[in-house]
Enzyme design. Sequence first.
Site, PDB file in Angstrom:
ATOM      1  N   LYS A 171     -21.959   6.777  30.288  1.00 27.77           N
ATOM      2  CA  LYS A 171     -21.596   7.085  31.665  1.00 27.77           C
ATOM      3  C   LYS A 171     -20.523   8.161  31.632  1.00 27.77           C
ATOM      4  CE  LYS A 171     -18.565   5.853  34.616  1.00 27.77           C
ATOM      5  NZ  LYS A 171     -18.396   7.163  35.275  1.00 27.77           N
ATOM      6  N   GLU A 246     -10.169   4.792  23.310  1.00 29.52           N
ATOM      7  CA  GLU A 246      -9.401   6.030  23.109  1.00 29.52           C
ATOM      8  C   GLU A 246      -8.709   6.311  24.428  1.00 29.52           C
ATOM      9  OE1 GLU A 246      -9.109   7.601  20.348  1.00 29.52           O
ATOM     10  OE2 GLU A 246     -10.800   6.912  19.151  1.00 29.52           O
ATOM     11  N   CYS A 280      -5.525  14.820  26.188  1.00 23.58           N
ATOM     12  CA  CYS A 280      -4.786  13.603  25.860  1.00 23.58           C
ATOM     13  C   CYS A 280      -3.768  13.836  24.753  1.00 23.58           C
ATOM     14  CB  CYS A 280      -5.763  12.496  25.488  1.00 23.58           C
ATOM     15  SG  CYS A 280      -6.958  13.030  24.272  1.00 23.58           S
ATOM     16  N   GLU A 385       1.665   9.794  32.008  1.00 25.54           N
ATOM     17  CA  GLU A 385       0.757  10.900  31.779  1.00 25.54           C
ATOM     18  C   GLU A 385       0.600  11.711  33.065  1.00 25.54           C
ATOM     19  OE1 GLU A 385      -3.013   9.361  30.429  1.00 25.54           O
ATOM     20  OE2 GLU A 385      -3.199  10.987  29.005  1.00 25.54           O
TER      21      GLU A 385
HETATM   22  P1  NAP Z   1     -10.214   7.241  33.798  1.00 24.81           P
HETATM   23  O1  NAP Z   1      -9.847   7.250  35.218  1.00 24.81           O
HETATM   24  O2  NAP Z   1      -9.749   6.129  32.955  1.00 24.81           O
HETATM   25  O3  NAP Z   1     -11.801   7.332  33.748  1.00 24.81           O
HETATM   26  C1  NAP Z   1     -12.518   7.449  32.529  1.00 24.81           C
HETATM   27  C2  NAP Z   1     -13.920   6.970  32.736  1.00 24.81           C
HETATM   28  O4  NAP Z   1     -13.894   5.584  33.062  1.00 24.81           O
HETATM   29  C3  NAP Z   1     -14.652   7.656  33.874  1.00 24.81           C
HETATM   30  O5  NAP Z   1     -15.999   7.809  33.497  1.00 24.81           O
HETATM   31  C4  NAP Z   1     -14.500   6.665  35.000  1.00 24.81           C
HETATM   32  O6  NAP Z   1     -15.499   6.757  35.982  1.00 24.81           O
HETATM   33  C5  NAP Z   1     -14.627   5.364  34.249  1.00 24.81           C
HETATM   34  N1  NAP Z   1     -14.069   4.209  34.947  1.00 24.81           N
HETATM   35  C6  NAP Z   1     -13.106   4.170  35.896  1.00 24.81           C
HETATM   36  N2  NAP Z   1     -12.892   2.901  36.292  1.00 24.81           N
HETATM   37  C7  NAP Z   1     -13.720   2.122  35.559  1.00 24.81           C
HETATM   38  C8  NAP Z   1     -13.963   0.715  35.513  1.00 24.81           C
HETATM   39  N3  NAP Z   1     -13.305  -0.143  36.290  1.00 24.81           N
HETATM   40  N4  NAP Z   1     -14.908   0.265  34.650  1.00 24.81           N
HETATM   41  C9  NAP Z   1     -15.580   1.096  33.852  1.00 24.81           C
HETATM   42  N5  NAP Z   1     -15.399   2.438  33.870  1.00 24.81           N
HETATM   43  C10 NAP Z   1     -14.476   2.940  34.707  1.00 24.81           C
HETATM   44  O7  NAP Z   1      -9.751   8.566  33.058  1.00 24.81           O
HETATM   45  P2  NAP Z   1      -9.984  10.052  33.571  1.00 24.81           P
HETATM   46  O8  NAP Z   1      -9.075  10.255  34.737  1.00 24.81           O
HETATM   47  O9  NAP Z   1     -11.425  10.325  33.723  1.00 24.81           O
HETATM   48  O10 NAP Z   1      -9.543  10.879  32.276  1.00 24.81           O
HETATM   49  C11 NAP Z   1      -8.231  11.120  31.937  1.00 24.81           C
HETATM   50  C12 NAP Z   1      -7.715  10.078  30.971  1.00 24.81           C
HETATM   51  O11 NAP Z   1      -8.499  10.058  29.771  1.00 24.81           O
HETATM   52  C13 NAP Z   1      -6.319  10.348  30.511  1.00 24.81           C
HETATM   53  O12 NAP Z   1      -5.609   9.142  30.486  1.00 24.81           O
HETATM   54  C14 NAP Z   1      -6.507  10.883  29.101  1.00 24.81           C
HETATM   55  O13 NAP Z   1      -5.397  10.757  28.261  1.00 24.81           O
HETATM   56  C15 NAP Z   1      -7.639  10.086  28.634  1.00 24.81           C
HETATM   57  N6  NAP Z   1      -8.292  10.715  27.488  1.00 24.81           N
HETATM   58  C16 NAP Z   1      -8.123  10.151  26.259  1.00 24.81           C
HETATM   59  C17 NAP Z   1      -8.716  10.738  25.135  1.00 24.81           C
HETATM   60  C18 NAP Z   1      -8.552  10.135  23.775  1.00 24.81           C
HETATM   61  O14 NAP Z   1      -9.290  10.544  22.879  1.00 24.81           O
HETATM   62  N7  NAP Z   1      -7.668   9.179  23.552  1.00 24.81           N
HETATM   63  C19 NAP Z   1      -9.492  11.895  25.281  1.00 24.81           C
HETATM   64  C20 NAP Z   1      -9.636  12.439  26.549  1.00 24.81           C
HETATM   65  C21 NAP Z   1      -9.037  11.826  27.649  1.00 24.81           C
HETATM   66  P3  NAP Z   1     -15.365   7.679  37.295  1.00 24.81           P
HETATM   67  O15 NAP Z   1     -14.124   8.491  37.157  1.00 24.81           O
HETATM   68  O16 NAP Z   1     -16.608   8.459  37.251  1.00 24.81           O
HETATM   69  O17 NAP Z   1     -15.319   6.760  38.468  1.00 24.81           O
END
Ligand code: NAP
Length: 504
Positions: A171, A246, A280, A385
């Site tokens: 997804k 991650e 990240c 963040e």
């Molecule tokens: P996010 O809000 O946590 O969302 C990530 C993914 O999870 C999206 O596909 C989102 O779907 C989905 N999601 C949201 N709520 C969910 C739930 N209750 N159940 C299952 N899936 C759910 O993160 P983001 O805003 O997209 O990305 C930024 C974050 O990613 C930052 O915290 C960044 O540090 C982190 N990141 C970490 C790494 C690493 O390797 N450690 C790499 C890149 C990014 P929708 O948004 O489509 O609703």
Amino acid sequence: MLQFISGKLIDGTDNALIEVIDPSNGATVETGRAASPSDVGDAVAAARDAFPDWSREAPSTRSAALIRLAGILADRADALVESEVSQTGKPTKLAAGFDIPGTIDNASFFAGAARALEGKGAAEYSPEHTSYIRREPIGVIGSIAPWNYPLQMAGWKILPAIAAGNTVVIKPAQITPLTTIAFAQACADAGIPDGVVNVVTGYGAIAGEALVAHPGVSMVSFTGSTTVGRRIMKIASESAKRVQLELGGKAPMVVFDDADLEAAIHGAVAAALINTGQDCTAATRVYVQQPLFDQFVDGVAEVMSQIRLGEPRGESTDLGPLSSLAQQTRVDGYVRRAESYGAKIITGGAIPTKGWDGSDLTRGSYFEPTLITGVDQRSEIVQEEVFGPVLVALPFESDAEGISLANDTQYGLAASAWTRDVYRANTASRELAAGCVWINDHIPIISEMPHGGVKGSGFGKDMSSYGFDEYTTVKHVMFDITGNARKDWHRTIFAGNESPGDAR
Ligand code: NAP
Ligand code: MG
């Protein structure tokens, strides 16, 4: 159409619409219906059907498919760049120089890894048995990815999983599904069978949670925020699913007083601004040892002021917009609140109206490259963040204080130390609590080496042979070599002094 299930591009069946927006100008790039829980169920069923054959293919067969995939991605590089730019707003030079080649290199790496299963040597660890290890795929992997590097995240999640013989339902973030779908299409064109790679584009709270909870999914691999990661772990715990998380980062740079200042200044600007700070591992906090602090701040402000912010397709553009208006509002909120509690904004700090070339930026979600000082270590701009082009610089005195400030957040994904002293460098590499420590650099990644955090940044590794191992399970096979009907160890059950083994 934003769903790719069993080799077919189809529409979702949820009533909610997904709209992919170009954040550089607000234009709609694509719309489609979101995946419903029933679409997720169809995708999981397709992946389960595909699993027996795919998992039993010879590693060389899976490897050959990934080599073909790497070639197809390379052939389609220009279209992938354009698609990635249109949904994320990242500059063309970043997508063309990093995102797309990085994914192609990952495909080549995992083509090799597919043929390099590792385990302990088979041996008679007990005199009556030969023991050996089977490394087996796990089953259907439910992967959930963020929007900052959509194609790379699709690659990091899908490639090691399928190289090891698993099948995948991924997804993507609903705001950036296009290159994940293109990746799945390329897998199909490379001859990877239908159902091995499926994409469900839907909302996290609906499609995401349905995927995590689905009984047909054997493991969940998640990249995203720490808050959502915790929620996913909780849902997965109900079915005792394996999870790989991650999560977020708040990477520090520690600049010691013997550092090459020019290198640290340029390193800080590049590492803070890459992908408009939506990385990240981006440098978000720089701790500078006295007496270098003022000189460092002046240098960073000077280099930041030369950054060309504007339309991402411009050949000379350094910095594009944030990936959504929501992200712009979030970043602006952090900076405005920091101002209200006394932060000193050295440069940037605002939503710009004009690009470096005079172009109108008011329809996009841009934010100026920003340097902030004069904030408390406990303030939210240091602890949380921001995920934008915002760097905070703070001074320190002793080496121990610099390391301790660097470690003082909930995160532990990446960190860097800047020094010419080999003893300081080695001490820092040991003391910094992070999954990756750079010395005199900050950001580069490489397919052969692992990426993943400690503390609130999660656990598990992407890329590298460690990433490949995540998607396998270790099975011990213990083979009797005595041929005895009654074994020596049966003494622990059956009464009598004589050995049942001897009796035969
Ligand atoms: P996010 O809000 O946590 O969302 C990530 C993914 O999870 C999206 O596909 C989102 O779907 C989905 N999601 C949201 N709520 C969910 C739930 N209750 N159940 C299952 N899936 C759910 O993160 P983001 O805003 O997209 O990305 C930024 C974050 O990613 C930052 O915290 C960044 O540090 C982190 N990141 C970490 C790494 C690493 O390797 N450690 C790499 C890149 C990014 P929708 O948004 O489509 O609703
Ligand atoms: Mg989000």
